[in-house]
Design a protein around this motif. Structure first.
Motif, PDB file in Angstrom:
ATOM      1  N   PHE B  99       1.553  -1.014  -0.210  1.00  0.00           N
ATOM      2  CA  PHE B  99       0.232   0.059  -0.215  1.00  0.00           C
ATOM      3  C   PHE B  99       0.978   0.894   0.015  1.00  0.00           C
ATOM      4  O   PHE B  99       0.616   1.850  -0.668  1.00  0.00           O
ATOM      5  CB  PHE B  99      -0.748  -0.124   1.361  1.00  0.00           C
ATOM      6  N   GLN B 101       3.408   1.708  -1.757  1.00  0.00           N
ATOM      7  CA  GLN B 101       4.602   1.846  -2.598  1.00  0.00           C
ATOM      8  C   GLN B 101       2.969   2.278  -4.003  1.00  0.00           C
ATOM      9  O   GLN B 101       3.279   2.599  -4.715  1.00  0.00           O
ATOM     10  CB  GLN B 101       5.066   0.288  -3.315  1.00  0.00           C
ATOM     11  N   THR B 102       1.493   1.499  -3.262  1.00  0.00           N
ATOM     12  CA  THR B 102       0.427   1.927  -4.039  1.00  0.00           C
ATOM     13  C   THR B 102       0.258   3.569  -4.223  1.00  0.00           C
ATOM     14  O   THR B 102      -0.071   4.207  -5.703  1.00  0.00           O
ATOM     15  CB  THR B 102      -0.987   1.512  -4.140  1.00  0.00           C
ATOM     16  N   LEU B 105       3.081   5.771  -6.537  1.00  0.00           N
ATOM     17  CA  LEU B 105       3.481   5.585  -7.409  1.00  0.00           C
ATOM     18  C   LEU B 105       1.795   6.634  -7.842  1.00  0.00           C
ATOM     19  O   LEU B 105       2.131   7.005  -8.815  1.00  0.00           O
ATOM     20  CB  LEU B 105       2.674   4.491  -7.874  1.00  0.00           C
ATOM     21  N   THR B 106       1.120   6.865  -6.800  1.00  0.00           N
ATOM     22  CA  THR B 106       0.044   7.507  -7.149  1.00  0.00           C
ATOM     23  C   THR B 106       0.373   9.410  -7.119  1.00  0.00           C
ATOM     24  O   THR B 106       0.129  10.335  -7.654  1.00  0.00           O
ATOM     25  CB  THR B 106      -1.055   7.363  -5.878  1.00  0.00           C
ATOM     26  N   ASP B 109       2.712  10.282 -10.179  1.00  0.00           N
ATOM     27  CA  ASP B 109       0.771  10.833 -11.259  1.00  0.00           C
ATOM     28  C   ASP B 109       0.305  12.085 -10.878  1.00  0.00           C
ATOM     29  O   ASP B 109       0.715  12.799 -12.517  1.00  0.00           O
ATOM     30  CB  ASP B 109      -0.036   9.854 -11.015  1.00  0.00           C
ATOM     31  N   LYS B 148      -8.666  16.791  -6.617  1.00  0.00           N
ATOM     32  CA  LYS B 148      -8.931  14.665  -6.497  1.00  0.00           C
ATOM     33  C   LYS B 148      -7.866  14.537  -5.732  1.00  0.00           C
ATOM     34  O   LYS B 148      -7.971  13.207  -4.918  1.00  0.00           O
ATOM     35  CB  LYS B 148      -9.812  14.703  -7.995  1.00  0.00           C
ATOM     36  N   PHE B 149      -6.637  14.150  -5.852  1.00  0.00           N
ATOM     37  CA  PHE B 149      -5.594  13.832  -5.473  1.00  0.00           C
ATOM     38  C   PHE B 149      -5.127  14.309  -4.035  1.00  0.00           C
ATOM     39  O   PHE B 149      -5.224  13.206  -3.117  1.00  0.00           O
ATOM     40  CB  PHE B 149      -4.483  14.345  -5.598  1.00  0.00           C
ATOM     41  N   TYR B 152      -7.856  12.415  -1.497  1.00  0.00           N
ATOM     42  CA  TYR B 152      -7.823  10.803  -1.859  1.00  0.00           C
ATOM     43  C   TYR B 152      -6.803  10.133  -0.266  1.00  0.00           C
ATOM     44  O   TYR B 152      -7.238   9.994   0.405  1.00  0.00           O
ATOM     45  CB  TYR B 152      -7.249  10.454  -2.810  1.00  0.00           C
TER      46      TYR B 152
END
Lengths: 251, 251
Positions: B99, B101-102, B105-106, B109, B148-149, B152
């Motif tokens: 998680f 690493q998820t 990577l977000t 982005d 939005k980011f 999150y």
């Protein structure tokens, strides 16, 4: 136990990189949003904060994501890093595994840039509302970025001490499957831009052919599970964005 | 043995996410291109195919990359995935590491999208030659993508069963350091766009303060090793690209 893939049902998109790994390995998986409305609802529930109570804390920002029992993993490259050892799609050596992931993330960068050729201003706006900028960005992609990425993968193949069959080591990895998909997508979107790619990047072209010839992938690519490329996905064929590279182009 | 970081010497850029992890952990490292012409030559040699014979096969596409003895690792998120366990900047549980690493990577982005606000057409062209497209893209970023980011990450913090101090589990990870840097960068580039961000995303704002207060990071941020934000990096302050979000904006 089957993996559950969550991805939009109408396009290849980033989900396809995960599908190719699962299909090449012959793994059992559900492509849940393609099962119908309930599956699609299961996907969108994950993205809806009002539904958070039913989910574990490892929330994804966006599809694709994969659920494997208690594990939730999002971001295409991270899903593949997780699946690689489970599916036999990475080398054993830690240094080689790191390099496979380096390559996967570089493919992800190329994919994002390919997407932005048709959506350079805003992913939330229509293509028709950003066509002029798209033409400019696509031209730069064809002349500069696309050959730079392809030249890099050609160079990596030529430098592999185990031979130029696969990107890393002597067996196939998820990065090879993803490079196949990248070249497929670029060839769909930019047939003129890719005109001489096979002669300029022969090792990349040979890898593409080699991947497509694998028995399970041949079956998959010929099956209805393989969606066709279309103008909803990352790689879109808009003839007005495609042209041959300029004579002096190339990174 | 010291790590060697290869990154452009005049900007924070993507290298800064790696620097923050090394600095927070108090790790010994060389920031080789900042050591002078020889260091800069060492970096550019890695990118030059005519110099390949002196390098191992794990070639990077672009900086940053890190060398640790026989290991070569590129791509910011992959470098951090490698360093995380070595520097004590990830939880122990495999699901939590995935998680982290998820999330990384977000963040990557979001960083790429922040970059493209000033270079929506081509990274190889001047900003001045793509200003109109930049204004359109920056407006969409401020109204839609940036909130939005941030929403999150706010949601992930609020859902952490160990409390909302860190993104994953009960200790700091490299993703927390990177979220700090993302918010620093966005605040530099878009002071007006970020006007009410601290009240809309209070957990993200508190995390930023918490990270900045860590002793080794405080020392680093006050040292000459920390480059200032500038208009060569990812996060650029171009007043014409900055404005308050539209009243109806927000993802």
């Amino acid at each position: 136990m089957a993996y559950t893939l969550y991805y939009w049902p109408m396009l290849q998109g980033r989900g396809e990189f995960v599908r190719l790994a699962l299909e090449d390995a012959g793994a059992a998986y559900r492509d849940i949003a393609r099962e119908g409305d309930d599956g699609m609802g299961a996907l969108t529930d994950w993205l809806d904060p009002s539904q958070d109570a039913q989910h574990p804390p490892a929330l994804p920002f966006a599809p694709p994501f994969l659920v494997d029992g208690e594990i939730v993993v999002a971001q295409t490259a991270n899903i593949l890093a997780y699946l690689g050892p489970l599916l036999g799609l990475v080398p054993e050596a830690p240094a080689e595994r790191l390099f496979v992931q380096t390559l996967q993330l570089t493919i992800a960068d190329a994919v994002a840039e390919a997407h932005d050729t048709h959506h350079p201003i805003a992913s939330g706006l229509y293509y028709e509302d950003q066509k002029d900028a798209a033409r400019a960005r696509a031209g730069d992609f064809i002349d500069s970025r696309m050959p730079k990425f392809l030249a890099y993968f050609e160079r990596v193949l030529s430098r592999n001490p185990a031979g130029d069959k696969w990107l890393v080591g002597k067996t196939i990895s998820y990065a090879d499957l993803s490079l196949f998909q990248l070249v497929e997508g670029l060839s769909y979107a930019f047939p003129r831009g890719m005109t001489d790619a096979a002669s300029r990047f022969p090792r990349v072209a040979a890898l593409r052919t080699r991947v497509a010839a694998r028995q399970r992938l041949r079956d998959y690519l010929a099956s209805p599970r393989r969606l066709a490329f279309n103008e909803e996905g990352i790689f879109r064929r808009y003839p007005e964005l495609d042209r041959e590279p300029r004579a002096d182009a190339g990174a």
